[in-house]
Design a protein around this motif. Sequence first.
Motif, PDB file in Angstrom:
ATOM      1  N   ALA A 134      35.521  49.460  39.103  1.00 35.64           N
ATOM      2  CA  ALA A 134      35.179  49.152  37.864  1.00 35.64           C
ATOM      3  C   ALA A 134      35.746  50.224  36.832  1.00 35.64           C
ATOM      4  CB  ALA A 134      33.528  49.284  37.807  1.00 35.64           C
ATOM      5  N   PRO A 135      35.980  51.689  36.965  1.00 33.20           N
ATOM      6  CA  PRO A 135      36.717  52.313  35.994  1.00 33.20           C
ATOM      7  C   PRO A 135      38.045  51.826  35.757  1.00 33.20           C
ATOM      8  CG  PRO A 135      35.511  53.663  37.665  1.00 33.20           C
ATOM      9  CD  PRO A 135      35.360  52.481  37.865  1.00 33.20           C
ATOM     10  N   ILE A 136      38.706  51.390  36.903  1.00 37.10           N
ATOM     11  CA  ILE A 136      40.199  50.904  36.842  1.00 37.10           C
ATOM     12  C   ILE A 136      40.113  49.587  35.727  1.00 37.10           C
ATOM     13  CG2 ILE A 136      42.132  49.955  37.908  1.00 37.10           C
ATOM     14  CD1 ILE A 136      40.879  51.012  40.351  1.00 37.10           C
ATOM     15  N   ALA A 137      38.992  48.603  35.865  1.00 35.90           N
ATOM     16  CA  ALA A 137      38.919  47.659  34.829  1.00 35.90           C
ATOM     17  C   ALA A 137      38.483  47.905  33.570  1.00 35.90           C
ATOM     18  CB  ALA A 137      38.090  46.698  35.673  1.00 35.90           C
ATOM     19  N   LEU A 179      47.336  51.403  35.835  1.00 33.52           N
ATOM     20  CA  LEU A 179      46.903  51.111  37.311  1.00 33.52           C
ATOM     21  C   LEU A 179      46.720  49.560  37.313  1.00 33.52           C
ATOM     22  CD1 LEU A 179      46.710  51.706  40.012  1.00 33.52           C
ATOM     23  CD2 LEU A 179      44.459  52.637  39.679  1.00 33.52           C
ATOM     24  N   VAL A 180      45.763  49.022  36.480  1.00 35.96           N
ATOM     25  CA  VAL A 180      45.194  47.802  36.364  1.00 35.96           C
ATOM     26  C   VAL A 180      46.625  46.717  36.216  1.00 35.96           C
ATOM     27  CG1 VAL A 180      44.544  47.159  34.044  1.00 35.96           C
ATOM     28  CG2 VAL A 180      43.494  46.114  35.813  1.00 35.96           C
ATOM     29  N   ASP A 204      43.255  36.612  33.427  1.00 37.41           N
ATOM     30  CA  ASP A 204      43.925  37.899  33.810  1.00 37.41           C
ATOM     31  C   ASP A 204      43.120  38.597  34.854  1.00 37.41           C
ATOM     32  OD1 ASP A 204      45.513  40.277  33.343  1.00 37.41           O
ATOM     33  OD2 ASP A 204      44.759  40.677  31.380  1.00 37.41           O
ATOM     34  N   VAL A 205      43.462  38.789  35.820  1.00 36.31           N
ATOM     35  CA  VAL A 205      42.877  39.490  37.099  1.00 36.31           C
ATOM     36  C   VAL A 205      43.732  40.484  37.677  1.00 36.31           C
ATOM     37  CG1 VAL A 205      41.194  37.689  37.367  1.00 36.31           C
ATOM     38  CG2 VAL A 205      43.131  37.733  38.544  1.00 36.31           C
ATOM     39  N   ALA A 206      43.315  41.434  38.235  1.00 31.23           N
ATOM     40  CA  ALA A 206      44.085  42.417  39.145  1.00 31.23           C
ATOM     41  C   ALA A 206      43.271  42.740  40.363  1.00 31.23           C
ATOM     42  CB  ALA A 206      44.516  43.562  38.648  1.00 31.23           C
ATOM     43  N   GLY A 207      44.016  43.081  41.451  1.00 30.53           N
ATOM     44  CA  GLY A 207      42.835  43.307  42.698  1.00 30.53           C
ATOM     45  C   GLY A 207      43.751  43.792  43.794  1.00 30.53           C
ATOM     46  N   LYS A 208      43.167  43.999  44.898  1.00 33.77           N
ATOM     47  CA  LYS A 208      43.725  44.528  46.237  1.00 33.77           C
ATOM     48  C   LYS A 208      43.259  44.012  47.419  1.00 33.77           C
ATOM     49  CE  LYS A 208      46.480  47.323  48.020  1.00 33.77           C
ATOM     50  NZ  LYS A 208      46.720  46.462  49.310  1.00 33.77           N
ATOM     51  N   MET A 223      39.530  42.240  39.765  1.00 35.24           N
ATOM     52  CA  MET A 223      38.965  42.879  38.768  1.00 35.24           C
ATOM     53  C   MET A 223      39.156  41.884  37.601  1.00 35.24           C
ATOM     54  SD  MET A 223      40.236  46.914  39.113  1.00 35.24           S
ATOM     55  CE  MET A 223      41.847  46.306  39.500  1.00 35.24           C
ATOM     56  N   HIS A 224      38.339  41.686  36.800  1.00 37.86           N
ATOM     57  CA  HIS A 224      38.553  40.984  35.393  1.00 37.86           C
ATOM     58  C   HIS A 224      37.957  41.896  34.412  1.00 37.86           C
ATOM     59  CE1 HIS A 224      37.135  38.037  32.195  1.00 37.86           C
ATOM     60  NE2 HIS A 224      38.344  37.555  32.635  1.00 37.86           N
ATOM     61  N   ARG A 225      38.249  41.727  33.271  1.00 36.89           N
ATOM     62  CA  ARG A 225      37.774  42.750  32.133  1.00 36.89           C
ATOM     63  C   ARG A 225      36.175  42.719  32.254  1.00 36.89           C
ATOM     64  NH1 ARG A 225      35.801  46.063  29.821  1.00 36.89           N
ATOM     65  NH2 ARG A 225      36.578  47.182  27.940  1.00 36.89           N
TER      66      ARG A 225
END
Length: 278
Positions: A134-137, A179-180, A204-208, A223-225
């Motif tokens: 969550a802190p990344i997002a 990072l995001v 707009d998403v990011a992940g791992k 992650m999404h905003r």
Amino acid sequence: GSRDFEQSQFDHVVNARRQPGSTFKPFVYAAALESGLRPSTPFADVPVSYTLPGGEVWAPGDVTPPSGKTLTLRDGIVYSKNTITAQVMHEVGPQKVVKLARAMGVRYSKLDAVPSLALGTSPVTLREMVAAYAPIANGGFYHEPLLVLRIEKRGGGVLADFGPYPAEQALSRAASLTLVDMMRGVVDEGTGTAIRQRYGIQADVAGKTGTTQDNSDGWFILMHRQLVAGAWVGFDDASVKMGAWGAGASSALPIVGEVFQASVRNRWIDANVEFDIP
């Protein structure tokens, strides 16, 4: 949850500690960004080995042999390269990674400050991992997750209020945004492309993704905003392997993909909201 609640009431989200595999790598790259490295910082994709204090040699590898090419810090996380991540860990140091992972949300599981931690060898819970993404997002702030916000009386009025807890700055805003942005590449061109191709999520998403030794554990966190969602798949007995379908992109990603599909379809999240990245 468990396979069948009548057979087992074990809470896998809060109580099951499993190796997170490559889903731990973002903490290594976050520490690198906080130390001054940039997404364009070059690293050689070559065999690496490190001699540990006890004399043991640690030589991590990837599924495919090293290419010998020069890759960037961004490439390391997008393509989940163990050889690159090991070099990054060596440069920033395990202690710094442990400290940052704790600040970001991995607060209840023991993290061994050893080089192999970069590849997710210390068991953690799914709750910790999702909370720590969550802190990344959200620009770098840690919020303690709450299951129950408050209890209200039938006729109105609050009987008990449980939060929210104060936000804590765990990661600098600049590092979180960078990072995001790097982790957008995971779903656009790396190991998590099924989110776009199979589930049609264009937000707009990011992940791992994450997979442990012999496909014992499959992980995926997206992650999404407005939403962070993660899944772990595996057997209670870690010696039971999942085989070819056990990789995080095959086992855990579909669960998160369907959650995000439903979230967009039902407008629980706004598909037009983007990360605040210049």
